[in-house]
Write a protein that holds these residues in place. Structure first.
Motif, short mmCIF file in Angstrom:
data_model
loop_
_atom_site.label_atom_id
_atom_site.label_comp_id
_atom_site.label_asym_id
_atom_site.label_seq_id
_atom_site.Cartn_x
_atom_site.Cartn_y
_atom_site.Cartn_z
N TYR A 151 11.45 19.88 -29.44
CA TYR A 151 11.02 20.64 -30.60
C TYR A 151 11.98 21.81 -30.75
N SER A 152 12.81 21.76 -31.79
CA SER A 152 13.86 22.76 -31.98
C SER A 152 13.78 23.33 -33.39
N PRO A 153 12.81 24.23 -33.63
CA PRO A 153 12.58 24.73 -35.00
C PRO A 153 13.75 25.51 -35.58
N GLN A 154 14.64 26.02 -34.72
CA GLN A 154 15.80 26.77 -35.22
C GLN A 154 16.97 25.85 -35.56
N PRO A 156 19.25 23.04 -37.45
CA PRO A 156 19.38 22.56 -38.83
C PRO A 156 19.03 21.08 -38.97
N PHE A 157 18.83 20.41 -37.84
CA PHE A 157 18.51 18.99 -37.86
C PHE A 157 17.03 18.78 -37.56
N PRO A 158 16.41 17.77 -38.15
CA PRO A 158 14.99 17.50 -37.89
C PRO A 158 14.74 17.22 -36.41
N SER A 159 13.58 17.63 -35.91
CA SER A 159 13.25 17.42 -34.51
C SER A 159 11.77 17.12 -34.34
N VAL A 160 11.48 16.28 -33.38
CA VAL A 160 10.10 15.96 -33.00
C VAL A 160 10.05 15.93 -31.48
N GLY A 161 9.17 16.72 -30.88
CA GLY A 161 9.07 16.72 -29.42
C GLY A 161 8.25 17.87 -28.91
N ILE A 162 8.41 18.16 -27.64
CA ILE A 162 7.67 19.25 -27.01
C ILE A 162 8.57 20.47 -26.86
N ASP A 163 7.96 21.60 -26.58
CA ASP A 163 8.69 22.81 -26.21
C ASP A 163 9.02 22.69 -24.72
N ASN A 164 10.24 22.29 -24.42
CA ASN A 164 10.61 22.02 -23.03
C ASN A 164 10.64 23.29 -22.17
N HIS A 165 10.99 24.42 -22.76
CA HIS A 165 10.93 25.69 -22.03
C HIS A 165 9.49 25.96 -21.60
N ALA A 166 8.55 25.77 -22.51
CA ALA A 166 7.14 26.01 -22.19
C ALA A 166 6.65 25.04 -21.12
N ALA A 167 7.14 23.80 -21.14
CA ALA A 167 6.72 22.81 -20.14
C ALA A 167 7.20 23.22 -18.75
N PHE A 321 8.45 19.01 -35.86
CA PHE A 321 7.05 18.79 -35.44
C PHE A 321 6.96 18.97 -33.92
N GLU A 322 6.04 19.84 -33.52
CA GLU A 322 5.84 20.10 -32.10
C GLU A 322 4.64 19.31 -31.59
N CYS A 323 4.88 18.51 -30.57
CA CYS A 323 3.81 17.77 -29.89
C CYS A 323 3.37 18.59 -28.67
N GLY A 324 2.10 18.53 -28.36
CA GLY A 324 1.58 19.30 -27.23
C GLY A 324 1.80 18.59 -25.90
N PHE A 325 1.54 19.31 -24.83
CA PHE A 325 1.58 18.74 -23.48
C PHE A 325 0.44 19.35 -22.70
N GLU A 326 0.14 18.79 -21.54
CA GLU A 326 -0.93 19.36 -20.73
C GLU A 326 -0.64 19.17 -19.25
N LEU A 327 -1.16 20.10 -18.47
CA LEU A 327 -1.04 20.00 -17.01
C LEU A 327 -2.05 18.98 -16.50
N THR A 328 -1.57 18.03 -15.71
CA THR A 328 -2.44 17.03 -15.10
C THR A 328 -2.36 17.20 -13.59
N VAL A 329 -3.40 17.76 -13.02
CA VAL A 329 -3.42 18.04 -11.58
C VAL A 329 -3.95 16.83 -10.83
N ARG A 330 -3.14 16.36 -9.86
CA ARG A 330 -3.57 15.24 -9.04
C ARG A 330 -3.52 15.67 -7.56
N GLU A 331 -2.71 15.00 -6.75
CA GLU A 331 -2.81 15.20 -5.31
C GLU A 331 -1.60 15.84 -4.65
#
Length: 342
Positions: A151-154, A156-167, A321-331
């Protein structure tokens, strides 16, 4: 038909309709009654008619094909996205053409040239990092494209994905919240890879914000394969004062750490907490199951396809378009207190 190649006029004559009606049915247009559509489709099925894609492309200036270039298909992360894209495009009357670049910008450019030479209507490219010559080529040929995975809102090209810095930030914050103060970082190679750079930068920012050090000998760039990940993990585990936890910017890197710990007789999370990013299918099945940042890969690719399909149809679509992500805690993650009490 005595060996004669079938055409639209043949289908029209046998179905008792005008050739224009057959064309509308083949193109999925709505200006045909349901009964007429069924009659035409029945003739098409009976005769096993295959439309001439080249002739259609010349008449409507579209080939109904979308091209994509990905680094590799060995990684399940890419395979999952490609599968989702193919299903979406097929449902909308498009064909997906696939090429791989092996993480090589020059090869990526050659693959893009090949796809454009095949008259694809648009392209899906992985991430926002591409050579200037490739970008200039696409602009010169007027080929629409979308960056998938970032997700790169700045941009000039269209983007779809997550905010990798935030991940990356969220993955590292999880370890900090558990009480870890000695955290290492194993990242994918950042050259020509904005996704990896964003995740690495996010993890480093989380550590800096918490006032925690990140010694250089706890930071590694890892190659694309599982063997690379295992060799890197071996080097980290050989450190006399190793960290109590590691952030891995992909699940594949995390798999390498888990496997190498098992080979070395180190238990996870007692000896080392490990977190990945991606949530590949195997993340749920390895032992111990991997804690990770879950990315909706299929949604990302479907939305990228949706953007192109609607753009090509002249629709008004959002450029980013920004897609969300979530923390999945396992083992594979726990408090460092577990290690002290083990």
């Amino acid at each position: 038909m005595n060996g004669k190649r079938l055409g639209i006029r043949d289908i029209a004559r046998l179905a008792g309709v005008a050739p224009a009606t057959v064309s509308r049915v083949l193109n999925g247009q709505k200006l045909v009654s349901e009964e007429t559509r069924r009659r035409v489709e029945e003739v098409i099925r009976t005769l096993d008619y295959v439309p001439d894609a080249t002739a259609r492309a010349l008449s409507v200036r579209q080939t109904k094909t979308i091209g994509t270039v990905v680094p590799t298909v060995d990684n399940a992360f890419y395979a999952s996205g490609i599968s989702a894209a193919q299903k979406y495009l097929a449902a909308n009357g498009y064909t997906l053409l696939l090429a791989t670049s092996d993480y090589d910008p020059e090869l990526e450019f050659e693959q893009v040239r090949n796809l454009v030479g095949r008259k694809v209507d648009a392209l899906i490219l992985r991430g926002a990092d591409h050579s200037p010559v490739l970008l200039q080529f696409l602009a010169g040929h007027g080929v629409p494209w979308v960056a998938v995975g970032s997700y790169s809102p700045q941009s000039p090209f269209p983007s779809v994905g997550i905010d990798n810095h935030a991940a990356g930030f969220r993955a590292c914050t999880h370890l900090i919240d558990l009480g870890h103060r000695r955290i290492g970082l194993l990242g994918a190679r950042t050259g020509n890879n904005d996704r990896a750079r964003g995740r690495v930068r996010g993890a480093k920012d989380a550590l800096a914000g918490a006032g925690l050090p990140l010694p250089e000998h706890w930071v590694f760039e890892v190659g694309a394969g599982l063997d690379d990940a295992r060799q890197t993990a071996k080097a980290l585990l050989a450190e006399p004062a190793r960290p109590t936890a590691v952030v891995c910017t992909t699940d594949l890197i995390a798999f390498g750490v888990v496997l190498e710990c098992a080979r070395s007789g180190l238990s996870i999370p007692e000896s080392l907490s490990v977190i990945g990013i991606g949530d590949l299918e195997w993340s749920r099945h390895i032992q111990p199951a991997l804690t990770t940042i879950s990315i909706p890969t299929k949604e990302v690719w479907r939305r990228a396809c949706d953007f192109l399909v609607h753009s090509l149809a002249g629709g008004n679509v959002c450029q980013h378009f920004e897609c969300g992500f979530e923390l999945t805690v396992r083992e594979t993650t726990a408090s460092p207190a577990i290690a002290r009490s083990a």
